[in-house]
Write a protein that holds these residues in place. Structure first.
Motif, mmCIF file in Angstrom:
data_model
loop_
_atom_site.group_PDB
_atom_site.id
_atom_site.type_symbol
_atom_site.label_atom_id
_atom_site.label_comp_id
_atom_site.label_asym_id
_atom_site.label_seq_id
_atom_site.Cartn_x
_atom_site.Cartn_y
_atom_site.Cartn_z
ATOM 1 N N GLU A 1 0.800 -1.219 0.000
ATOM 2 C CA GLU A 1 0.000 0.000 0.000
ATOM 3 C C GLU A 1 0.836 1.274 0.000
ATOM 4 N N ASP A 2 1.921 1.292 0.769
ATOM 5 C CA ASP A 2 2.622 2.543 1.052
ATOM 6 C C ASP A 2 3.134 3.264 -0.194
ATOM 7 N N ALA A 3 3.765 2.518 -1.093
ATOM 8 C CA ALA A 3 4.349 3.156 -2.275
ATOM 9 C C ALA A 3 3.263 3.792 -3.138
ATOM 10 N N LEU A 4 2.141 3.121 -3.237
ATOM 11 C CA LEU A 4 1.063 3.634 -4.082
ATOM 12 C C LEU A 4 0.385 4.849 -3.428
ATOM 13 N N VAL A 5 0.218 4.793 -2.113
ATOM 14 C CA VAL A 5 -0.343 5.941 -1.390
ATOM 15 C C VAL A 5 0.575 7.158 -1.593
ATOM 16 N N HIS A 6 1.866 6.922 -1.517
ATOM 17 C CA HIS A 6 2.838 7.992 -1.722
ATOM 18 C C HIS A 6 2.751 8.545 -3.153
ATOM 19 N N TRP A 7 2.641 7.648 -4.124
ATOM 20 C CA TRP A 7 2.531 8.087 -5.530
ATOM 21 C C TRP A 7 1.292 8.975 -5.711
#
Ligand code: ZN
Ligand code: ZN
Length: 344
Positions: free
Chosen positions: A307-313
């Motif tokens: 989840e984290d990388a996509l939330v950041h993107w």
């Protein structure tokens, strides 16, 4: 009305209070809307299940007739109203019968993607882009390192190896629902016409695909074949079978594994895979980000994986985003239990 008043994330899946239903609940509920038949999304024991005919049929194959109190089939593009909430199913391009579920109320549209991929697959209806206000996306391969590339090149790699080692058998580990049938269809598309062998655990699901009009050519069961007859052949099996005694019946097997995870060399090595095939039924990093942007959603809920990388993107592209902490969505390539019957 806020989106959370229509669909509320809970640890066991998203819940629509006004419509009195859950989407892909991980525990038994009164009414479940199910995106697709993979076992972490489609569980037995709900009071009622609304899903595509294919998803209902595949659930029945896996769990038996009594898998839900009641069932209702819905086609792509069809809508039903539940407690004043409009629900519409759209193709997700993930596996046969897979759907995204659009939930609309008070002029607000939320789309729960389930698992999806936005690339062609001869074994299922293509992904349909559904414009929405809130997009609930999966994140299985949500790291920039994941680029799945062209599956035809991976199949060419497999066929090259089959040509180079005519005295050996090729064992291809592939998830029993969706991946196995896609690999077979890709082999046929590449011009491979010889019989393809199946592990018993994928027989019923594969026959079901054929019954829905998906041509897979001549298929044979490994069961009963003698070792020398399996030289030069290709066999599909659940990934777990690659390292089991079962594999010893093959002459000098070359082990392959068709999975998005095969992009990670260490992972292939660790699993004893000599021929990693990067073929995935999930969107890769580019697929996820392109799809999110194309939906026009200003609010993105991320679940099921990294989840984290996509939330950041999303945040760095001016979109609101949050991870959903739903417990129980698995990694399908690691949790394959075939069609429910342990058979060799
Ligand atoms: Zn899935
Ligand atoms: Zn999943």
């Amino acid at each position: 009305m806020r989106p959370e008043d229509i669909l509320a994330p809970t640890p066991s899946g998203v819940c629509c209070k006004p419509g009195a239903f859950h989407i892909d609940p991980t525990r038994p509920v009164k009414r479940a809307l199910v995106t697709h038949a993979h076992s972490d999304h489609a569980r037995a024991g709900h009071g009622a299940v609304l899903a595509t005919q294919e998803t209902l049929d595949l659930m029945r194959l896996r769990y038996g007739d009594g898998f839900a109190g009641a069932t209702q089939a819905i086609g792509y593009g069809e809508s039903v109203s539940l407690g004043g909430v409009k629900v519409t199913f759209h193709p997700a391009g993930h596996v046969l019968g897979s759907a995204q579920i659009a939930v609309e109320a008070n002029g607000l549209r939320i789309v729960a993607s389930g698992d999806y991929k936005n690339v062609p697959d001869p074994t299922c209806t293509p992904f349909e882009l559904v414009p929405c206000d809130v997009f609930i996306t999966e994140a299985t391969f949500a790291l920039p390192v994941f680029r799945h590339g062209n599956p035809d090149e991976q199949i060419a790699k497999l066929l090259h190896s089959v040509g180079v080692f005519p005295e050996r058998a090729h064992l291809v580990g592939a998830y029993s629902l969706g991946k196995a049938q896609r690999v077979i269809a890709l082999l046929r598309k590449a011009g491979y016409v010889a019989p393809i062998y199946l592990h018993g655990a994928m027989e019923r699901i594969t026959r079901y695909y054929e019954s829905r009009g998906i041509a897979l050519g001549e298929l044979r069961l490994v069961r009963g074949e003698k070792k020398p007859q399996l030289a030069g052949t290709v066999t599909l099996c659940p990934p777990s079978a690659l390292n089991e005694i079962w594999a010893r019946r093959f002459p000098e097997p070359v082990t392959a594994f068709a999975s998005g995870w095969m992009r990670v060399r260490a992972r292939a090595r660790q699993q004893g895979v000599v021929l990693p095939l990067v073929i995935s039924d999930h969107a890769d990093w580019n697929g996820l980000t392109a799809t999110i942007a194309a939906t026009g959603a200003g609010d993105v809920w991320v679940t099921h994986g990294q989840e984290d990388a996509l939330v950041h993107w999303c945040a760095s592209h001016g979109l609101q985003a949050r991870p959903l902490d739903i417990v129980g969505y698995g990694d399908e390539d690691e949790t394959d239990e075939g069609d429910g019957e342990a058979q060799a």
